[in-house]
Scaffold this motif. Structure first.
Motif, PDB file in Angstrom:
ATOM      1  N   ILE A  46       0.860  -1.181   0.000  1.00 26.96           N
ATOM      2  CA  ILE A  46       0.000   0.000   0.000  1.00 26.96           C
ATOM      3  C   ILE A  46       0.895   1.229   0.000  1.00 26.96           C
ATOM      4  CG2 ILE A  46      -1.703   1.341   1.298  1.00 26.96           C
ATOM      5  CD1 ILE A  46      -1.545  -2.308   1.952  1.00 26.96           C
ATOM      6  N   GLU A  47       0.819   2.006  -1.074  1.00 20.94           N
ATOM      7  CA  GLU A  47       1.537   3.285  -1.172  1.00 20.94           C
ATOM      8  C   GLU A  47       0.596   4.354  -0.633  1.00 20.94           C
ATOM      9  OE1 GLU A  47       4.344   4.657  -1.955  1.00 20.94           O
ATOM     10  OE2 GLU A  47       5.420   3.448  -3.418  1.00 20.94           O
ATOM     11  N   LEU A  48       0.904   4.908   0.517  1.00 19.05           N
ATOM     12  CA  LEU A  48      -0.016   5.863   1.135  1.00 19.05           C
ATOM     13  C   LEU A  48      -0.177   7.134   0.316  1.00 19.05           C
ATOM     14  CD1 LEU A  48       0.736   5.498   4.951  1.00 19.05           C
ATOM     15  CD2 LEU A  48      -0.983   4.347   3.541  1.00 19.05           C
ATOM     16  N   ASP A  54      -8.024   9.966   0.279  1.00 19.38           N
ATOM     17  CA  ASP A  54      -9.000   9.062   0.887  1.00 19.38           C
ATOM     18  C   ASP A  54      -8.818   9.007   2.404  1.00 19.38           C
ATOM     19  OD1 ASP A  54     -10.233   7.576  -1.601  1.00 19.38           O
ATOM     20  OD2 ASP A  54      -8.083   7.653  -1.942  1.00 19.38           O
ATOM     21  N   VAL A  55      -7.546   8.994   2.838  1.00 15.50           N
ATOM     22  CA  VAL A  55      -7.260   8.977   4.280  1.00 15.50           C
ATOM     23  C   VAL A  55      -7.797  10.247   4.932  1.00 15.50           C
ATOM     24  CG1 VAL A  55      -5.422   9.035   6.016  1.00 15.50           C
ATOM     25  CG2 VAL A  55      -5.266   7.436   4.095  1.00 15.50           C
ATOM     26  N   MET A  56      -7.518  11.399   4.311  1.00 14.28           N
ATOM     27  CA  MET A  56      -7.966  12.669   4.890  1.00 14.28           C
ATOM     28  C   MET A  56      -9.487  12.774   4.894  1.00 14.28           C
ATOM     29  SD  MET A  56      -7.294  15.286   6.545  1.00 14.28           S
ATOM     30  CE  MET A  56      -5.544  14.992   6.558  1.00 14.28           C
ATOM     31  N   SER A  98      -1.755   9.272  10.111  1.00 16.33           N
ATOM     32  CA  SER A  98      -3.177   9.391   9.778  1.00 16.33           C
ATOM     33  C   SER A  98      -3.757   8.069   9.295  1.00 16.33           C
ATOM     34  CB  SER A  98      -3.396  10.474   8.720  1.00 16.33           C
ATOM     35  OG  SER A  98      -3.071  11.740   9.242  1.00 16.33           O
ATOM     36  N   PHE A  99      -2.985   7.328   8.495  1.00 18.91           N
ATOM     37  CA  PHE A  99      -3.488   6.034   8.029  1.00 18.91           C
ATOM     38  C   PHE A  99      -3.766   5.109   9.212  1.00 18.91           C
ATOM     39  CE2 PHE A  99      -2.721   1.590   6.815  1.00 18.91           C
ATOM     40  CZ  PHE A  99      -3.765   1.418   5.920  1.00 18.91           C
ATOM     41  N   PHE A 100      -2.828   5.032  10.139  1.00 17.63           N
ATOM     42  CA  PHE A 100      -3.041   4.138  11.278  1.00 17.63           C
ATOM     43  C   PHE A 100      -4.089   4.695  12.246  1.00 17.63           C
ATOM     44  CE2 PHE A 100       0.916   2.525   9.548  1.00 17.63           C
ATOM     45  CZ  PHE A 100       0.609   1.174   9.493  1.00 17.63           C
TER      46      PHE A 100
END
Length: 198
Positions: A46-48, A54-56, A98-100
């Motif tokens: 997964i390339e953040l 999408d994360v934000m 942020s992803f985690f």
């Protein structure tokens, strides 16, 4: 043949990225170690940077997009995780954190995790132990003892007075492989929201 699922999270922002390079080398070494024990491994990276919006949006709305949902499922449903971030201002990147943050805080319980980081100078290497390791410990993950830090000079280092980057990668991969070999998370993982509702 036994099969295990390995998720790789790379928070590099550029292309090409030293963070992604380190993540790929850690994954390849772990797959090789598992293969030595007759374990086949599927790897999902997964390339953040590709899912940053999408994360934000999930942080703001509380709802993941289908793309982010697939990334979350790949990570939480794996038997092991390799997580690599660039170091900014002495800690992990905001995108990495942020992803985690959007994961349920029980979804990585007992997950074998290998942490890695990159930066321009070795002065930032302590971020692995004062930032990344505590975060994954809070998430109840099982963090491999050896963390791998790569400064710019590590990519061409031949100095035998210290352990070279390939040596550190090999040692960390062996530790993660041992943890993943006995993991059955991908066969038994359950929806943490369903657990909370019971």
């Amino acid at each position: 043949m036994t099969t295990r699922r390995l998720a790789v999270v790379s928070a590099g922002l550029s292309r090409p990225s030293s963070t992604r390079m380190l993540a790929d080398k850690l994954a390849a070494a772990t797959v090789a170690r598992l293969a030595e024990n007759g374990i086949e491994t599927t790897v999902e990276t997964i390339e953040l940077r590709d899912i940053a919006r999408d994360v934000m949006n999930n942080m703001l709305t509380g709802f993941p997009s289908p793309t982010l949902d697939a990334a979350i499922e790949a990570v939480t449903g794996a038997d092991g995780l390799i997580a690599v971030t660039p170091i900014f201002t002495g800690s992990y990147s905001g995108l990495f954190k942020s992803f985690f943050d959007v994961l349920d805080n029980q979804s990585l319980t007992d997950m074998p995790v290998l942490i890695g980081a990159t930066a321009g100078t070795a002065r930032h290497s302590l971020a692995l132990d004062h930032a990344l390791r505590p975060m994954f410990t809070y998430l109840h993950s099982v963090v491999a003892p050896t963390a791998v830090f790569a400064a710019s000079e590590d990519w061409g280092s031949g100095d035998r007075r210290v352990k070279t980057l390939p040596d550190r990668i090999d040692r960390a991969a062996g530790e993660l492989a041992a943890l993943v070999a006995v993991s059955d998370r991908s066969a038994t993982v359950r929806d943490p929201f369903a657990l909370a509702a019971v």
